[in-house]
Design a protein around this motif. Structure first.
Motif, PDB file in Angstrom:
ATOM      1  N   MET A  88       0.821  -1.211   0.000  1.00 39.03           N
ATOM      2  CA  MET A  88       0.000   0.000   0.000  1.00 39.03           C
ATOM      3  C   MET A  88       0.856   1.263   0.000  1.00 39.03           C
ATOM      4  N   ARG A  89       1.993   1.237   0.696  1.00 36.01           N
ATOM      5  CA  ARG A  89       2.879   2.405   0.681  1.00 36.01           C
ATOM      6  C   ARG A  89       3.466   2.616  -0.706  1.00 36.01           C
ATOM      7  N   PHE A 145       2.058   1.692  -3.476  1.00 33.85           N
ATOM      8  CA  PHE A 145       0.952   2.129  -4.319  1.00 33.85           C
ATOM      9  C   PHE A 145       0.691   3.625  -4.133  1.00 33.85           C
ATOM     10  N   ARG A 146       0.699   4.102  -2.892  1.00 35.20           N
ATOM     11  CA  ARG A 146       0.496   5.536  -2.634  1.00 35.20           C
ATOM     12  C   ARG A 146       1.617   6.371  -3.254  1.00 35.20           C
ATOM     13  N   ASN A 183       3.798   6.839   6.315  1.00 37.07           N
ATOM     14  CA  ASN A 183       3.021   5.626   6.590  1.00 37.07           C
ATOM     15  C   ASN A 183       1.752   5.947   7.382  1.00 37.07           C
TER      16      ASN A 183
END
Length: 68
Positions: A12-13, A15-16, A49
């Protein structure tokens, strides 16, 4: 601070971070500069994060039965 930036990188990090870079690129290419605001938002979430955890963005409500 160094520990926050260089540890616990997960999907997810990444992806962001990719979404932030994509929004910066789109802002430059299309000359629609409001995309930078969204890019900064996702970049901030990726670097520090922050965001919703694994349980989602739910709010824990306490009702009167739980307090007794």
């Amino acid at each position: 601070m160094k520990r926050i930036l260089f540890s616990q990188w997960h999907l997810m990090r990444y992806f962001r971070l990719a979404l932030a870079l994509f929004l910066f690129f789109q802002a430059y290419e299309t000359k629609q500069w409001f995309f930078i605001v969204f890019g900064i938002f996702f970049l901030f979430q990726a670097i520090f994060n922050m965001g919703c955890g694994p349980n989602g963005c739910q709010v824990n409500y306490k009702n009167q039965k739980d307090e007794q």
